[in-house]
Design a protein around this motif. Sequence first.
Motif, PDB file in Angstrom:
ATOM      1  N   GLU A   3      35.045 -51.699  16.569  1.00  0.00           N
ATOM      2  CA  GLU A   3      36.252 -52.671  16.468  1.00  0.00           C
ATOM      3  C   GLU A   3      35.598 -54.044  16.690  1.00  0.00           C
ATOM      4  O   GLU A   3      34.824 -54.394  17.076  1.00  0.00           O
ATOM      5  CB  GLU A   3      37.256 -52.490  17.561  1.00  0.00           C
ATOM      6  CG  GLU A   3      37.939 -51.273  17.358  1.00  0.00           C
ATOM      7  CD  GLU A   3      39.175 -51.081  18.786  1.00  0.00           C
ATOM      8  OE1 GLU A   3      39.067 -51.846  19.678  1.00  0.00           O
ATOM      9  OE2 GLU A   3      39.663 -50.104  18.313  1.00  0.00           O
ATOM     10  N   ILE A   4      36.433 -54.863  15.658  1.00  0.00           N
ATOM     11  CA  ILE A   4      35.961 -56.389  15.684  1.00  0.00           C
ATOM     12  C   ILE A   4      37.300 -56.916  16.301  1.00  0.00           C
ATOM     13  O   ILE A   4      38.439 -56.616  15.905  1.00  0.00           O
ATOM     14  CB  ILE A   4      36.138 -56.675  14.083  1.00  0.00           C
ATOM     15  CG1 ILE A   4      34.841 -56.087  13.540  1.00  0.00           C
ATOM     16  CG2 ILE A   4      36.033 -58.264  14.120  1.00  0.00           C
ATOM     17  CD1 ILE A   4      33.513 -56.735  13.948  1.00  0.00           C
ATOM     18  N   THR A   5      37.107 -57.752  17.318  1.00  0.00           N
ATOM     19  CA  THR A   5      38.347 -58.516  17.964  1.00  0.00           C
ATOM     20  C   THR A   5      38.255 -60.167  17.117  1.00  0.00           C
ATOM     21  O   THR A   5      37.147 -60.757  17.043  1.00  0.00           O
ATOM     22  CB  THR A   5      38.012 -58.729  19.333  1.00  0.00           C
ATOM     23  OG1 THR A   5      37.818 -57.485  19.968  1.00  0.00           O
ATOM     24  CG2 THR A   5      39.121 -59.645  20.010  1.00  0.00           C
ATOM     25  N   ILE A  26      49.605 -59.369   8.229  1.00  0.00           N
ATOM     26  CA  ILE A  26      48.141 -59.222   8.423  1.00  0.00           C
ATOM     27  C   ILE A  26      47.759 -58.090   9.450  1.00  0.00           C
ATOM     28  O   ILE A  26      47.070 -57.180   9.290  1.00  0.00           O
ATOM     29  CB  ILE A  26      47.311 -60.396   8.234  1.00  0.00           C
ATOM     30  CG1 ILE A  26      47.561 -61.075   6.861  1.00  0.00           C
ATOM     31  CG2 ILE A  26      45.981 -60.210   8.594  1.00  0.00           C
ATOM     32  CD1 ILE A  26      47.046 -62.764   7.094  1.00  0.00           C
ATOM     33  N   ALA A  27      48.365 -58.486  10.738  1.00  0.00           N
ATOM     34  CA  ALA A  27      48.018 -57.811  11.744  1.00  0.00           C
ATOM     35  C   ALA A  27      48.606 -56.263  11.620  1.00  0.00           C
ATOM     36  O   ALA A  27      47.871 -55.301  12.107  1.00  0.00           O
ATOM     37  CB  ALA A  27      48.461 -58.390  13.025  1.00  0.00           C
ATOM     38  N   ARG A  28      49.712 -56.204  11.087  1.00  0.00           N
ATOM     39  CA  ARG A  28      50.406 -54.937  10.857  1.00  0.00           C
ATOM     40  C   ARG A  28      49.842 -53.988   9.787  1.00  0.00           C
ATOM     41  O   ARG A  28      49.580 -52.754  10.013  1.00  0.00           O
ATOM     42  CB  ARG A  28      51.666 -54.935  10.266  1.00  0.00           C
ATOM     43  CG  ARG A  28      52.604 -53.800  10.059  1.00  0.00           C
ATOM     44  CD  ARG A  28      54.051 -53.955   9.428  1.00  0.00           C
ATOM     45  NE  ARG A  28      54.856 -54.617  10.136  1.00  0.00           N
ATOM     46  CZ  ARG A  28      55.870 -53.889  10.835  1.00  0.00           C
ATOM     47  NH1 ARG A  28      55.815 -52.361  10.306  1.00  0.00           N
ATOM     48  NH2 ARG A  28      56.666 -53.845  11.761  1.00  0.00           N
ATOM     49  N   TYR A  29      48.953 -54.689   8.827  1.00  0.00           N
ATOM     50  CA  TYR A  29      48.549 -53.678   7.742  1.00  0.00           C
ATOM     51  C   TYR A  29      46.842 -53.792   7.917  1.00  0.00           C
ATOM     52  O   TYR A  29      46.156 -53.289   6.978  1.00  0.00           O
ATOM     53  CB  TYR A  29      48.825 -54.312   6.291  1.00  0.00           C
ATOM     54  CG  TYR A  29      50.466 -54.022   6.279  1.00  0.00           C
ATOM     55  CD1 TYR A  29      50.893 -52.817   6.168  1.00  0.00           C
ATOM     56  CD2 TYR A  29      51.262 -54.849   6.213  1.00  0.00           C
ATOM     57  CE1 TYR A  29      52.088 -52.639   6.045  1.00  0.00           C
ATOM     58  CE2 TYR A  29      52.603 -54.929   6.070  1.00  0.00           C
ATOM     59  CZ  TYR A  29      53.189 -53.645   6.192  1.00  0.00           C
ATOM     60  OH  TYR A  29      54.374 -53.251   6.087  1.00  0.00           O
ATOM     61  N   ALA A  30      46.393 -54.139   8.891  1.00  0.00           N
ATOM     62  CA  ALA A  30      45.062 -54.512   9.131  1.00  0.00           C
ATOM     63  C   ALA A  30      44.452 -53.145   9.377  1.00  0.00           C
ATOM     64  O   ALA A  30      45.131 -52.095  10.049  1.00  0.00           O
ATOM     65  CB  ALA A  30      44.546 -55.452   9.976  1.00  0.00           C
ATOM     66  N   ASP A  32      42.436 -50.092  11.567  1.00  0.00           N
ATOM     67  CA  ASP A  32      42.246 -49.818  12.870  1.00  0.00           C
ATOM     68  C   ASP A  32      40.955 -50.669  13.746  1.00  0.00           C
ATOM     69  O   ASP A  32      41.018 -50.746  14.791  1.00  0.00           O
ATOM     70  CB  ASP A  32      42.269 -48.517  13.219  1.00  0.00           C
ATOM     71  CG  ASP A  32      43.687 -47.777  12.867  1.00  0.00           C
ATOM     72  OD1 ASP A  32      44.613 -48.490  12.727  1.00  0.00           O
ATOM     73  OD2 ASP A  32      43.498 -46.678  12.768  1.00  0.00           O
ATOM     74  N   THR A  33      39.891 -50.976  12.743  1.00  0.00           N
ATOM     75  CA  THR A  33      38.811 -51.548  13.371  1.00  0.00           C
ATOM     76  C   THR A  33      39.079 -53.007  13.668  1.00  0.00           C
ATOM     77  O   THR A  33      38.225 -53.631  14.529  1.00  0.00           O
ATOM     78  CB  THR A  33      37.779 -51.438  12.444  1.00  0.00           C
ATOM     79  OG1 THR A  33      38.035 -51.885  11.121  1.00  0.00           O
ATOM     80  CG2 THR A  33      37.143 -49.903  11.896  1.00  0.00           C
ATOM     81  N   ALA A 173      41.351 -55.562   5.069  1.00  0.00           N
ATOM     82  CA  ALA A 173      40.319 -54.760   5.055  1.00  0.00           C
ATOM     83  C   ALA A 173      38.831 -55.470   4.782  1.00  0.00           C
ATOM     84  O   ALA A 173      37.787 -55.118   5.281  1.00  0.00           O
ATOM     85  CB  ALA A 173      40.494 -53.732   3.971  1.00  0.00           C
ATOM     86  N   ARG A 174      39.172 -56.409   3.473  1.00  0.00           N
ATOM     87  CA  ARG A 174      37.839 -57.208   3.300  1.00  0.00           C
ATOM     88  C   ARG A 174      37.396 -57.881   4.452  1.00  0.00           C
ATOM     89  O   ARG A 174      35.999 -58.239   4.854  1.00  0.00           O
ATOM     90  CB  ARG A 174      38.086 -57.947   1.927  1.00  0.00           C
ATOM     91  CG  ARG A 174      38.015 -57.474   0.808  1.00  0.00           C
ATOM     92  CD  ARG A 174      38.196 -58.172  -0.276  1.00  0.00           C
ATOM     93  NE  ARG A 174      39.142 -59.269  -0.308  1.00  0.00           N
ATOM     94  CZ  ARG A 174      40.542 -59.137  -0.724  1.00  0.00           C
ATOM     95  NH1 ARG A 174      40.918 -57.967  -0.997  1.00  0.00           N
ATOM     96  NH2 ARG A 174      41.171 -60.107  -0.505  1.00  0.00           N
ATOM     97  N   PHE A 175      38.202 -58.509   5.273  1.00  0.00           N
ATOM     98  CA  PHE A 175      37.905 -59.400   6.539  1.00  0.00           C
ATOM     99  C   PHE A 175      37.202 -58.526   7.492  1.00  0.00           C
ATOM    100  O   PHE A 175      35.878 -58.664   7.939  1.00  0.00           O
ATOM    101  CB  PHE A 175      39.146 -59.976   6.995  1.00  0.00           C
ATOM    102  CG  PHE A 175      38.963 -60.674   8.422  1.00  0.00           C
ATOM    103  CD1 PHE A 175      37.907 -61.641   8.563  1.00  0.00           C
ATOM    104  CD2 PHE A 175      39.941 -60.664   9.283  1.00  0.00           C
ATOM    105  CE1 PHE A 175      37.979 -62.100   9.648  1.00  0.00           C
ATOM    106  CE2 PHE A 175      39.800 -61.436  10.372  1.00  0.00           C
ATOM    107  CZ  PHE A 175      38.555 -62.122  10.647  1.00  0.00           C
ATOM    108  N   ALA A 176      37.719 -57.424   7.458  1.00  0.00           N
ATOM    109  CA  ALA A 176      37.110 -56.250   8.759  1.00  0.00           C
ATOM    110  C   ALA A 176      35.480 -56.036   8.302  1.00  0.00           C
ATOM    111  O   ALA A 176      34.776 -55.956   9.157  1.00  0.00           O
ATOM    112  CB  ALA A 176      38.005 -55.018   8.746  1.00  0.00           C
ATOM    113  N   ALA A 177      35.503 -55.675   7.272  1.00  0.00           N
ATOM    114  CA  ALA A 177      34.392 -55.188   6.464  1.00  0.00           C
ATOM    115  C   ALA A 177      33.153 -56.329   6.812  1.00  0.00           C
ATOM    116  O   ALA A 177      32.157 -56.118   7.127  1.00  0.00           O
ATOM    117  CB  ALA A 177      34.399 -54.893   5.108  1.00  0.00           C
ATOM    118  N   LEU A 178      33.665 -57.538   6.409  1.00  0.00           N
ATOM    119  CA  LEU A 178      32.479 -58.645   6.340  1.00  0.00           C
ATOM    120  C   LEU A 178      32.275 -58.885   7.871  1.00  0.00           C
ATOM    121  O   LEU A 178      30.964 -59.164   8.138  1.00  0.00           O
ATOM    122  CB  LEU A 178      33.107 -60.003   5.619  1.00  0.00           C
ATOM    123  CG  LEU A 178      32.307 -61.234   5.921  1.00  0.00           C
ATOM    124  CD1 LEU A 178      31.242 -60.978   5.122  1.00  0.00           C
ATOM    125  CD2 LEU A 178      33.042 -62.409   5.374  1.00  0.00           C
ATOM    126  N   ALA A 179      33.236 -58.768   8.770  1.00  0.00           N
ATOM    127  CA  ALA A 179      32.952 -59.035  10.112  1.00  0.00           C
ATOM    128  C   ALA A 179      31.931 -58.194  10.914  1.00  0.00           C
ATOM    129  O   ALA A 179      31.201 -58.345  11.577  1.00  0.00           O
ATOM    130  CB  ALA A 179      34.304 -59.269  10.953  1.00  0.00           C
TER     131      ALA A 179
END
Length: 183
Positions: A3-5, A26-30, A32-33, A173-179
């Motif tokens: 997970e990323i915080t 954004i928070a709703r559709y982000a 789970d990571t 999803a792109r944000f989570a993947a980059l993080a």
Amino acid sequence: MTEITAAMLVGSLRTGSINQRLARAIARYAPDTLRFRWIEMQDMPFYNGDLEVDRPAAVRAFVAAMQEVEAACIVTPEYNRSIPALLKNAIDWGSKPAAENVWRDRVIAMTGASPGGIGTAVGQQHLRQILAIQSATVLPGETYISFKTPDMIAEDGEIADPEVRAFIAGFAARFAALALRMR
């Protein structure tokens, strides 16, 4: 599951703000990571170097909260082709002292909503320039929302239009993947 915080920073204080709605979407559709921590910016005084000797409690709380997250999502309106003073002030406080800059090497995603046809494109370009100077890693591309109807995003972040929902989910999803890659 890794997970990323991430901080959620919203540059609008207005009741009923379309940018607050966008942030909730954004928070709703982000994926789970991605876990968001909503960080307040409104209680900090305007940046003043004289206050560095004994920083106000609100500044210390903001900086401490930013130090606890791995990334940040900035959702901002555009004011006069730039970013709101609220957001710029938070960036200024977080960048000092230089050795403790909370923006350095932080993965940042930015977006914003506006009733206008070009969304917040110009404000985001200005924000991108500011964050580059801070050595932040900004998600490539542009993500702005032209908020054409008052009910496009509900107060709770629900999006009825499947195309808009997919667009917002793709951004998150792109944000989570980059993080995750930059971790």
